[in-house]
Structures are given as C-alpha cells and as structure tokens.
Design a protein around this motif. Structure first.
Motif, PDB file in Angstrom:
ATOM      1  N   ALA A  81       0.885  -0.969  -0.325  1.00 54.55           N
ATOM      2  CA  ALA A  81       0.132   0.095  -0.224  1.00 54.55           C
ATOM      3  C   ALA A  81       1.153   1.339  -0.151  1.00 54.55           C
ATOM      4  CB  ALA A  81      -0.828   0.046   0.955  1.00 54.55           C
ATOM      5  N   ALA A  82       2.224   1.510   0.800  1.00 58.36           N
ATOM      6  CA  ALA A  82       2.469   2.351   0.938  1.00 58.36           C
ATOM      7  C   ALA A  82       3.910   2.305  -0.346  1.00 58.36           C
ATOM      8  CB  ALA A  82       3.886   2.642   1.941  1.00 58.36           C
ATOM      9  N   ALA A  83       3.850   1.627  -1.268  1.00 62.43           N
ATOM     10  CA  ALA A  83       5.051   1.825  -2.009  1.00 62.43           C
ATOM     11  C   ALA A  83       4.948   2.235  -3.366  1.00 62.43           C
ATOM     12  CB  ALA A  83       4.782  -0.118  -3.389  1.00 62.43           C
ATOM     13  N   THR A  84       5.500   3.154  -3.899  1.00 66.01           N
ATOM     14  CA  THR A  84       5.702   4.355  -4.890  1.00 66.01           C
ATOM     15  C   THR A  84       6.087   3.288  -6.452  1.00 66.01           C
ATOM     16  OG1 THR A  84       7.480   5.120  -5.138  1.00 66.01           O
ATOM     17  CG2 THR A  84       5.081   5.961  -3.832  1.00 66.01           C
ATOM     18  N   GLY A  85       6.069   2.467  -6.400  1.00 67.48           N
ATOM     19  CA  GLY A  85       7.385   2.023  -7.298  1.00 67.48           C
ATOM     20  C   GLY A  85       6.913   1.672  -8.057  1.00 67.48           C
ATOM     21  N   ASP A  86       7.932   1.263  -9.848  1.00 68.41           N
ATOM     22  CA  ASP A  86       6.607   0.615 -10.605  1.00 68.41           C
ATOM     23  C   ASP A  86       7.023  -0.540 -11.216  1.00 68.41           C
ATOM     24  OD1 ASP A  86       6.893   3.018 -12.648  1.00 68.41           O
ATOM     25  OD2 ASP A  86       8.918   2.813 -12.274  1.00 68.41           O
ATOM     26  N   TYR A  87       8.246  -0.974  -9.775  1.00 64.50           N
ATOM     27  CA  TYR A  87       8.471  -2.527  -9.488  1.00 64.50           C
ATOM     28  C   TYR A  87       8.299  -3.723  -8.092  1.00 64.50           C
ATOM     29  CZ  TYR A  87       9.630  -2.525 -13.940  1.00 64.50           C
ATOM     30  OH  TYR A  87       9.935  -3.078 -15.803  1.00 64.50           O
ATOM     31  N   LEU A  88       7.838  -4.018  -7.463  1.00 63.31           N
ATOM     32  CA  LEU A  88       7.588  -4.282  -6.272  1.00 63.31           C
ATOM     33  C   LEU A  88       8.818  -5.956  -6.107  1.00 63.31           C
ATOM     34  CD1 LEU A  88       5.375  -2.281  -5.918  1.00 63.31           C
ATOM     35  CD2 LEU A  88       4.472  -4.166  -4.127  1.00 63.31           C
ATOM     36  N   GLN A  89       9.562  -5.766  -5.054  1.00 63.12           N
ATOM     37  CA  GLN A  89      10.550  -6.774  -4.570  1.00 63.12           C
ATOM     38  C   GLN A  89      10.518  -7.446  -2.999  1.00 63.12           C
ATOM     39  OE1 GLN A  89      14.869  -6.197  -5.646  1.00 63.12           O
ATOM     40  NE2 GLN A  89      15.339  -7.258  -5.303  1.00 63.12           N
ATOM     41  N   PHE A  90      10.492  -8.064  -2.676  1.00 71.04           N
ATOM     42  CA  PHE A  90      10.593  -8.985  -0.993  1.00 71.04           C
ATOM     43  C   PHE A  90      12.127  -9.186  -0.740  1.00 71.04           C
ATOM     44  CE2 PHE A  90       5.828  -8.381  -3.063  1.00 71.04           C
ATOM     45  CZ  PHE A  90       5.088  -7.936  -2.325  1.00 71.04           C
ATOM     46  N   VAL A  91      12.208  -8.922   0.466  1.00 69.79           N
ATOM     47  CA  VAL A  91      13.144  -9.764   1.303  1.00 69.79           C
ATOM     48  C   VAL A  91      12.936  -9.924   2.405  1.00 69.79           C
ATOM     49  CG1 VAL A  91      16.043  -9.035   1.595  1.00 69.79           C
ATOM     50  CG2 VAL A  91      15.332  -7.679  -0.688  1.00 69.79           C
ATOM     51  N   ASP A  92      13.061 -10.460   2.859  1.00 72.82           N
ATOM     52  CA  ASP A  92      13.138 -11.811   4.564  1.00 72.82           C
ATOM     53  C   ASP A  92      13.943 -11.113   4.913  1.00 72.82           C
ATOM     54  OD1 ASP A  92      10.943 -12.677   3.632  1.00 72.82           O
ATOM     55  OD2 ASP A  92      11.480 -14.908   3.821  1.00 72.82           O
ATOM     56  N   SER A  93      14.276 -10.167   6.185  1.00 74.94           N
ATOM     57  CA  SER A  93      15.259  -9.263   7.074  1.00 74.94           C
ATOM     58  C   SER A  93      16.093 -10.351   8.071  1.00 74.94           C
ATOM     59  CB  SER A  93      14.670  -9.020   8.537  1.00 74.94           C
ATOM     60  OG  SER A  93      13.250 -10.097   9.250  1.00 74.94           O
ATOM     61  N   ASP A  94      16.027 -11.036   7.685  1.00 70.86           N
ATOM     62  CA  ASP A  94      17.463 -12.686   7.844  1.00 70.86           C
ATOM     63  C   ASP A  94      18.252 -12.574   7.421  1.00 70.86           C
ATOM     64  OD1 ASP A  94      14.877 -13.990   6.988  1.00 70.86           O
ATOM     65  OD2 ASP A  94      15.660 -15.318   9.432  1.00 70.86           O
ATOM     66  N   ASP A  95      18.466 -12.115   5.610  1.00 70.95           N
ATOM     67  CA  ASP A  95      18.214 -12.431   4.469  1.00 70.95           C
ATOM     68  C   ASP A  95      18.659 -11.689   4.057  1.00 70.95           C
ATOM     69  OD1 ASP A  95      17.070 -14.913   4.982  1.00 70.95           O
ATOM     70  OD2 ASP A  95      15.474 -14.728   2.808  1.00 70.95           O
ATOM     71  N   THR A  96      19.610 -11.715   2.308  1.00 69.70           N
ATOM     72  CA  THR A  96      20.851 -11.006   1.581  1.00 69.70           C
ATOM     73  C   THR A  96      20.624 -11.149   0.409  1.00 69.70           C
ATOM     74  OG1 THR A  96      22.804 -12.301   1.720  1.00 69.70           O
ATOM     75  CG2 THR A  96      22.621  -9.885   4.020  1.00 69.70           C
ATOM     76  N   ILE A  97      20.946  -9.966  -0.319  1.00 73.97           N
ATOM     77  CA  ILE A  97      20.568 -10.269  -1.743  1.00 73.97           C
ATOM     78  C   ILE A  97      22.655  -9.659  -2.210  1.00 73.97           C
ATOM     79  CG2 ILE A  97      17.815  -9.911  -1.752  1.00 73.97           C
ATOM     80  CD1 ILE A  97      18.771  -7.198  -2.350  1.00 73.97           C
ATOM     81  N   ASP A  98      22.286 -10.917  -3.954  1.00 73.86           N
ATOM     82  CA  ASP A  98      23.188 -10.605  -4.357  1.00 73.86           C
ATOM     83  C   ASP A  98      23.457  -9.406  -4.824  1.00 73.86           C
ATOM     84  OD1 ASP A  98      25.817 -12.004  -6.403  1.00 73.86           O
ATOM     85  OD2 ASP A  98      24.663 -10.398  -7.484  1.00 73.86           O
ATOM     86  N   PRO A  99      24.573  -8.404  -4.850  1.00 72.62           N
ATOM     87  CA  PRO A  99      25.073  -7.262  -4.967  1.00 72.62           C
ATOM     88  C   PRO A  99      23.933  -6.840  -6.802  1.00 72.62           C
ATOM     89  CG  PRO A  99      26.375  -7.537  -4.565  1.00 72.62           C
ATOM     90  CD  PRO A  99      26.044  -8.891  -4.744  1.00 72.62           C
ATOM     91  N   ASP A 100      24.334  -7.247  -7.869  1.00 70.33           N
ATOM     92  CA  ASP A 100      23.106  -7.639  -8.825  1.00 70.33           C
ATOM     93  C   ASP A 100      21.599  -7.626  -9.072  1.00 70.33           C
ATOM     94  OD1 ASP A 100      25.880  -5.811  -9.695  1.00 70.33           O
ATOM     95  OD2 ASP A 100      27.283  -7.338 -10.435  1.00 70.33           O
ATOM     96  N   MET A 101      21.386  -8.740  -7.943  1.00 67.83           N
ATOM     97  CA  MET A 101      20.227  -8.665  -7.985  1.00 67.83           C
ATOM     98  C   MET A 101      19.524  -7.765  -8.731  1.00 67.83           C
ATOM     99  SD  MET A 101      17.554 -10.738  -5.198  1.00 67.83           S
ATOM    100  CE  MET A 101      16.034 -11.470  -5.971  1.00 67.83           C
ATOM    101  N   THR A 102      18.993  -6.821  -8.072  1.00 68.35           N
ATOM    102  CA  THR A 102      17.527  -5.654  -8.443  1.00 68.35           C
ATOM    103  C   THR A 102      18.495  -5.204 -10.171  1.00 68.35           C
ATOM    104  OG1 THR A 102      17.537  -5.014  -6.521  1.00 68.35           O
ATOM    105  CG2 THR A 102      16.190  -3.481  -7.744  1.00 68.35           C
ATOM    106  N   GLU A 103      19.096  -4.926 -10.081  1.00 70.90           N
ATOM    107  CA  GLU A 103      19.584  -4.829 -12.070  1.00 70.90           C
ATOM    108  C   GLU A 103      19.045  -5.927 -11.948  1.00 70.90           C
ATOM    109  OE1 GLU A 103      23.629  -3.330 -14.138  1.00 70.90           O
ATOM    110  OE2 GLU A 103      23.286  -3.371 -12.748  1.00 70.90           O
ATOM    111  N   ARG A 104      19.943  -7.370 -12.016  1.00 77.02           N
ATOM    112  CA  ARG A 104      19.500  -8.020 -13.000  1.00 77.02           C
ATOM    113  C   ARG A 104      17.808  -8.518 -13.391  1.00 77.02           C
ATOM    114  NH1 ARG A 104      23.229 -12.043 -12.772  1.00 77.02           N
ATOM    115  NH2 ARG A 104      21.689 -13.188 -14.327  1.00 77.02           N
ATOM    116  N   LEU A 105      17.221  -8.573 -12.333  1.00 78.93           N
ATOM    117  CA  LEU A 105      15.328  -8.670 -12.824  1.00 78.93           C
ATOM    118  C   LEU A 105      14.912  -7.268 -13.412  1.00 78.93           C
ATOM    119  CD1 LEU A 105      14.521  -9.741  -8.798  1.00 78.93           C
ATOM    120  CD2 LEU A 105      15.488 -11.512 -11.157  1.00 78.93           C
TER     121      LEU A 105
END
Length: 351
Positions: A81-105
């Motif tokens: 409801a609060a998001a203003t982005g064109d795309y949405l991505q979800f991450v769990d708070s005890d996880d991490t993501i690859d430095p290029d993940m968002t760019e690749r997606l």
C-alpha cells in the motif's frame, strides 16, 4: 541505471536485530540504485524498529513503517500500500541479496510481468560457519505463461514457485487486480499470492543464476513447530495449486506426476506433525487424527504416488492402504524416540 524504473523493496521486520544490518546493507549497496526500501516493523521488541530508524536517517531511500505485531502478511500488505515504485521486490529481514540482483531482475523484466531467479539456501553450522546449497532455475529465458507452466512440476518441489523473495513483480499488475496476502492464512500465504499473480501474467522471465541468499533457520519450515491445522492447511494449499494447474491446462503428464509426488511427501509431514515434541495431543487424539488423515479421499487418490516414493513413503502408503492406525502410531512414536536420542542437546526438531 539510476534513471530507470523505481523498485520498491519491501522488508517485513520482526525481532531480526541480529541479521537486519546485513539485510539492509545488501539492499542499499545494490548496483541498481533507483530503489525505495520500505521497512515494515511488525511490533518488534528487540530493537529492530530503532535499527530501521537509524538507516532511514542515513539514506533518504529508506522509509520505515511501524505497526503492532500482526504477522508478515499484514506487514507485506502494508508495504504494498505504501509502495510508489514501478516494480516490487520482497526480501526477508534475515536474508541478503546479491549486489546485482535488482539490476539483473529489472533488465530481465522487459516485456514480462514477472521475473524469477535462483537462490542459495544457507544453514548456520555449530561452529558459526554457513553451508550453502545452490538452486538454479532451468529453463532460463523469457517464456509465455503456457511455456512456463509446462515446467511447473520441475520447479515446484524446489520452492521456485512458493516464495516471494526470488521474484520481481510489476506494481501495476498487483494494483489492477487488487492482490494482497491472505491474512487468514498463517502458512503458505506467499504461494497463494504467487498463484494469483501468475494467473495474470502473459510473459515470465526466468534467470538461472542464484541471486538471493535465504537463511534457513528452520523456524518457518513445516516441521519446526507443532501446527494444529497443518494437514488441513496443506490440503488447502495443494488443492489451490491443483485447481490452478487445471484452470491453465497444465495438470497432466510429468507436471501432474511430479506435483502429486510432492503432495504425497507432504502427507507424511502431516503425520509427523502429530508427534512433534510440542504437540499437546495424547495417544487417543493422535490416533483419531491419524485415522482422519487415512480416510481422506485425496490421500487415497495419492496412494499410487506413495508406491513410487522412498522407503518411508512406500511403507506409510501400505499402512494407509491397510488403514493400520495403531501400526502407523507405533511407527511414528518409535521414529520420534530415535530422533530425540540422536539429536544433540538443545537442537531444534528437524524432519
């Protein structure tokens, strides 16, 4: 890349102070910088909320929402409801993501409505080291929904469909369909959300590489705690998947076989749940629930898949076919005692 589409990254946060800094920093360090990070503090009591505020003061891309503890589905819905982005991505708070993940997606999203990538499953060892298992998604290319669903049975057992964290979504699809996470479901809500979303896709792009680092604490697994309604929840979830496949003409051949084999294995988890150390059930009530599962029509229709499974599945399948409640009760009771003796002191129940 900073002038590209805005990506809203939603992180539900509940008592994750130990892992949260690594999670947040992996997001803010993305090669794709045009992101807004929405941290939804779900009534944490360990200082997680204060940590969120610290990062919001450091980086203008971070927004913090505080709410009373209501669970991850409510937190994710709040983030949507609060998001203003064109795309949405979800991450769990005890996880991490690859430095290029968002760019690749984002790069893969061109022309598609959904992008799915591989992931690493991390397990913390007693010596503090992490052991990683890599899950790569195949085939990796842009597919029509029909082409993608031909591989559903291969992808489903490895959790490529289940979770939200290895995906990029178009905000417009979610908004137009009014999609939200079902707050009445306390386990498997991600899967239901994804089925509803996939139903509205024309093109799905799969990225083979593992770009998400999932920390398997076992806290969210179906065997980590006693769940009073586990069998019925699993039956509902698998029924939803089955109907989804039928609606989309994908419930046949290898798809059907692999999916139903997975369902047979989940039925064993339903029995095992009754014998969890935290189960309040006495012998009589355990046997009553065993009999209920054994009599279930869907369970009987899965008997052929028990016969092609591993030793445990084949043996339990025979007990179901014979309706041997007492024998199955004894079998799982002995398994529980054996497991308790083998597990190191203080180790959590793991199936």
């Amino acid at each position: 890349m900073s002038a590209g589409k805005l990506v809203s990254i939603i992180v539900p946060v509940y008592n994750a102070a130990h892992y949260l800094p690594l999670c947040i920093e992996s997001i803010l360090a993305q090669s794709y910088q045009n992101v807004e990070l929405i941290l939804v503090n779900d009534g944490s009591s360990d200082g997680s909320g204060e940590l969120c505020e610290v990062y919001a003061k450091k980086d203008h891309r971070v927004r913090v929402i505080h709410q009373r503890n209501a669970g991850p589905s409510v937190a994710r819905n709040c983030g949507i409801a609060a998001a203003t982005g064109d795309y949405l991505q979800f991450v769990d708070s005890d996880d991490t993501i690859d430095p290029d993940m968002t760019e690749r997606l984002v790069q893969a999203m061109d022309g598609s409505q959904l992008v799915i990538c591989g992931y690493y499953k991390l397990q913390v060892q007693d010596d503090g080291m992490r052991q990683a298992k890599r899950f790569c998604i195949v085939p990796a290319r842009e597919l029509t929904k029909a082409e993608f669903l031909k591989h559903f049975g291969e992808l489903y057992p490895h959790n490529f469909i289940h979770y939200t964290w290895n995906k990029l979504y178009k905000a417009s699809v979610i908004q137009q369909a009014g999609l939200t996470f079902d707050t009445a479901v306390d386990w498997g809500e991600d899967l239901l959300f994804n089925l509803a979303y996939i139903e509205r896709c024309d093109q799905i792009h799969t990225v083979e590489d593992a770009l998400y680092y999932y920390l398997d604490s076992n806290a969210g697994s179906i065997t980590s705690s006693y769940r009073p309604n586990l069998f019925h929840t699993m039956k509902m979830l698998q029924g939803s998947v089955r109907e989804f496949l039928k609606r989309n003409d994908a419930y046949s051949g290898k798809n059907k076989e692999l999916f139903e084999q997975f369902c047979a294995a989940r039925i064993l988890a339903g029995f095992w749940n009754l014998f969890h150390p935290a189960s309040p059930l006495d012998a009589e009530r355990k046997k009553k629930q065993i009999a209920e599962i054994m009599r279930d029509e869907r369970v009987h229709r899965n008997l052929d898949y028990f016969r092609t499974g591993n030793f445990d599945e084949r043996l339990v399948g025979v007990m179901i076919e014979w309706q041997s409640v007492d024998l199955l009760y004894t079998y799982y009771s002995l398994k529980g005692l054996w497991k308790k003796r083998r597990e190191p002191k203080g180790q959590k129940w793991i199936s």
